[in-house]
Design a protein around this motif. Sequence first.
Motif, PDB file in Angstrom:
ATOM      1  N   ARG A  12      27.668  30.598  31.353  1.00 27.02           N
ATOM      2  CA  ARG A  12      29.091  30.987  31.308  1.00 27.02           C
ATOM      3  C   ARG A  12      29.822  30.327  32.471  1.00 27.02           C
ATOM      4  O   ARG A  12      30.437  30.949  33.308  1.00 27.02           O
ATOM      5  N   ASN A  13      29.762  29.014  32.509  1.00 27.85           N
ATOM      6  CA  ASN A  13      30.273  28.251  33.643  1.00 27.85           C
ATOM      7  C   ASN A  13      31.561  27.496  33.335  1.00 27.85           C
ATOM      8  O   ASN A  13      32.025  26.694  34.137  1.00 27.85           O
ATOM      9  N   GLY A  14      32.130  27.728  32.158  1.00 29.54           N
ATOM     10  CA  GLY A  14      33.354  27.040  31.780  1.00 29.54           C
ATOM     11  C   GLY A  14      33.112  25.651  31.227  1.00 29.54           C
ATOM     12  O   GLY A  14      34.047  24.977  30.810  1.00 29.54           O
ATOM     13  N   GLN A  15      31.881  25.214  31.207  1.00 29.62           N
ATOM     14  CA  GLN A  15      31.523  23.897  30.694  1.00 29.62           C
ATOM     15  C   GLN A  15      30.666  24.018  29.422  1.00 29.62           C
ATOM     16  O   GLN A  15      30.989  23.428  28.408  1.00 29.62           O
ATOM     17  N   ASP A  16      29.577  24.781  29.515  1.00 37.62           N
ATOM     18  CA  ASP A  16      28.656  24.931  28.385  1.00 37.62           C
ATOM     19  C   ASP A  16      29.198  25.878  27.313  1.00 37.62           C
ATOM     20  O   ASP A  16      28.877  25.741  26.144  1.00 37.62           O
ATOM     21  N   ARG A  17      29.992  26.834  27.741  1.00 35.89           N
ATOM     22  CA  ARG A  17      30.628  27.817  26.854  1.00 35.89           C
ATOM     23  C   ARG A  17      32.020  28.082  27.399  1.00 35.89           C
ATOM     24  O   ARG A  17      32.290  27.838  28.570  1.00 35.89           O
ATOM     25  N   PRO A  18      32.908  28.614  26.573  1.00 36.29           N
ATOM     26  CA  PRO A  18      34.276  28.841  27.066  1.00 36.29           C
ATOM     27  C   PRO A  18      34.399  29.983  28.084  1.00 36.29           C
ATOM     28  O   PRO A  18      35.367  30.035  28.828  1.00 36.29           O
ATOM     29  N   GLU A  19      33.414  30.871  28.138  1.00 32.18           N
ATOM     30  CA  GLU A  19      33.483  31.976  29.093  1.00 32.18           C
ATOM     31  C   GLU A  19      33.294  31.460  30.513  1.00 32.18           C
ATOM     32  O   GLU A  19      32.499  30.557  30.758  1.00 32.18           O
ATOM     33  N   ILE A  20      34.035  32.076  31.433  1.00 30.05           N
ATOM     34  CA  ILE A  20      33.908  31.749  32.850  1.00 30.05           C
ATOM     35  C   ILE A  20      33.576  33.049  33.567  1.00 30.05           C
ATOM     36  O   ILE A  20      34.430  33.917  33.728  1.00 30.05           O
ATOM     37  N   TRP A  21      32.314  33.183  33.958  1.00 29.54           N
ATOM     38  CA  TRP A  21      31.825  34.402  34.579  1.00 29.54           C
ATOM     39  C   TRP A  21      31.269  34.098  35.961  1.00 29.54           C
ATOM     40  O   TRP A  21      30.718  33.026  36.212  1.00 29.54           O
ATOM     41  N   VAL A  22      31.365  35.078  36.855  1.00 29.66           N
ATOM     42  CA  VAL A  22      30.724  35.028  38.160  1.00 29.66           C
ATOM     43  C   VAL A  22      30.134  36.407  38.430  1.00 29.66           C
ATOM     44  O   VAL A  22      30.580  37.405  37.860  1.00 29.66           O
ATOM     45  N   ALA A  23      29.148  36.450  39.303  1.00 29.92           N
ATOM     46  CA  ALA A  23      28.541  37.722  39.672  1.00 29.92           C
ATOM     47  C   ALA A  23      28.807  38.002  41.146  1.00 29.92           C
ATOM     48  O   ALA A  23      28.921  37.075  41.961  1.00 29.92           O
ATOM     49  N   TYR A  24      28.909  39.289  41.450  1.00 28.77           N
ATOM     50  CA  TYR A  24      29.060  39.739  42.833  1.00 28.77           C
ATOM     51  C   TYR A  24      28.412  41.107  42.961  1.00 28.77           C
ATOM     52  O   TYR A  24      28.757  42.039  42.218  1.00 28.77           O
ATOM     53  N   LYS A  25      27.450  41.212  43.858  1.00 30.17           N
ATOM     54  CA  LYS A  25      26.723  42.462  44.123  1.00 30.17           C
ATOM     55  C   LYS A  25      26.220  43.126  42.844  1.00 30.17           C
ATOM     56  O   LYS A  25      26.394  44.329  42.640  1.00 30.17           O
ATOM     57  N   GLY A  26      25.614  42.336  41.975  1.00 30.77           N
ATOM     58  CA  GLY A  26      24.978  42.870  40.775  1.00 30.77           C
ATOM     59  C   GLY A  26      25.871  43.053  39.577  1.00 30.77           C
ATOM     60  O   GLY A  26      25.393  43.357  38.492  1.00 30.77           O
ATOM     61  N   LEU A  27      27.178  42.891  39.735  1.00 31.12           N
ATOM     62  CA  LEU A  27      28.107  42.997  38.612  1.00 31.12           C
ATOM     63  C   LEU A  27      28.571  41.604  38.200  1.00 31.12           C
ATOM     64  O   LEU A  27      28.777  40.731  39.046  1.00 31.12           O
ATOM     65  N   ILE A  28      28.745  41.419  36.911  1.00 27.88           N
ATOM     66  CA  ILE A  28      29.243  40.156  36.376  1.00 27.88           C
ATOM     67  C   ILE A  28      30.692  40.363  35.967  1.00 27.88           C
ATOM     68  O   ILE A  28      31.023  41.324  35.261  1.00 27.88           O
ATOM     69  N   TYR A  29      31.544  39.458  36.428  1.00 31.07           N
ATOM     70  CA  TYR A  29      32.980  39.532  36.164  1.00 31.07           C
ATOM     71  C   TYR A  29      33.415  38.362  35.291  1.00 31.07           C
ATOM     72  O   TYR A  29      32.967  37.226  35.492  1.00 31.07           O
ATOM     73  N   ASP A  30      34.300  38.642  34.359  1.00 36.99           N
ATOM     74  CA  ASP A  30      34.897  37.602  33.517  1.00 36.99           C
ATOM     75  C   ASP A  30      36.170  37.124  34.215  1.00 36.99           C
ATOM     76  O   ASP A  30      37.151  37.850  34.306  1.00 36.99           O
ATOM     77  N   VAL A  31      36.137  35.881  34.711  1.00 32.65           N
ATOM     78  CA  VAL A  31      37.289  35.310  35.408  1.00 32.65           C
ATOM     79  C   VAL A  31      37.972  34.238  34.555  1.00 32.65           C
ATOM     80  O   VAL A  31      38.750  33.427  35.066  1.00 32.65           O
ATOM     81  N   SER A  32      37.705  34.251  33.260  1.00 31.71           N
ATOM     82  CA  SER A  32      38.238  33.243  32.338  1.00 31.71           C
ATOM     83  C   SER A  32      39.753  33.130  32.373  1.00 31.71           C
ATOM     84  O   SER A  32      40.304  32.040  32.213  1.00 31.71           O
ATOM     85  N   ALA A  33      40.438  34.241  32.566  1.00 32.77           N
ATOM     86  CA  ALA A  33      41.905  34.237  32.521  1.00 32.77           C
ATOM     87  C   ALA A  33      42.548  33.756  33.823  1.00 32.77           C
ATOM     88  O   ALA A  33      43.749  33.523  33.862  1.00 32.77           O
ATOM     89  N   SER A  34      41.766  33.575  34.859  1.00 34.37           N
ATOM     90  CA  SER A  34      42.317  33.183  36.151  1.00 34.37           C
ATOM     91  C   SER A  34      42.605  31.684  36.206  1.00 34.37           C
ATOM     92  O   SER A  34      41.725  30.870  35.951  1.00 34.37           O
ATOM     93  N   ARG A  35      43.810  31.332  36.599  1.00 34.05           N
ATOM     94  CA  ARG A  35      44.152  29.915  36.749  1.00 34.05           C
ATOM     95  C   ARG A  35      43.372  29.301  37.908  1.00 34.05           C
ATOM     96  O   ARG A  35      43.186  28.096  37.974  1.00 34.05           O
ATOM     97  N   LEU A  36      42.888  30.139  38.816  1.00 30.50           N
ATOM     98  CA  LEU A  36      42.127  29.645  39.961  1.00 30.50           C
ATOM     99  C   LEU A  36      40.689  29.279  39.606  1.00 30.50           C
ATOM    100  O   LEU A  36      39.983  28.685  40.419  1.00 30.50           O
ATOM    101  N   TRP A  37      40.262  29.629  38.407  1.00 32.89           N
ATOM    102  CA  TRP A  37      38.915  29.289  37.940  1.00 32.89           C
ATOM    103  C   TRP A  37      38.967  28.313  36.770  1.00 32.89           C
ATOM    104  O   TRP A  37      38.044  28.243  35.976  1.00 32.89           O
TER     105      TRP A  37
END
Length: 76
Positions: A12-37
């Motif tokens: 979910r890196n914005g390249q292999d699939r359209p989802e843009i996800w990152v993890a922080y302290k065990g939680l995964i966040y969807d940052v797809s809508a952020s213009r900064l990502w």
Amino acid sequence: MKTYTKQQLSLRNGQDRPEIWVAYKGLIYDVSASRLWKNGKHYEHWAGQDLTDELPDAPHTSEVFDKFLAIGLLMN
């Protein structure tokens, strides 16, 4: 909440699939809508990764994750 492996997160890196996800302290966040990502890149950081160890070097606090939906748990 669904659980994901690091390998599943890495897709979910914005390249292999359209989802843009990152993890922080065990939680995964969807940052797809952020213009900064756009395209899975945020300054020198790439999506699809656990950013827990990177946050101390960031110019913002962990409160930045409050803006995003936690969509899963990262398995160790």
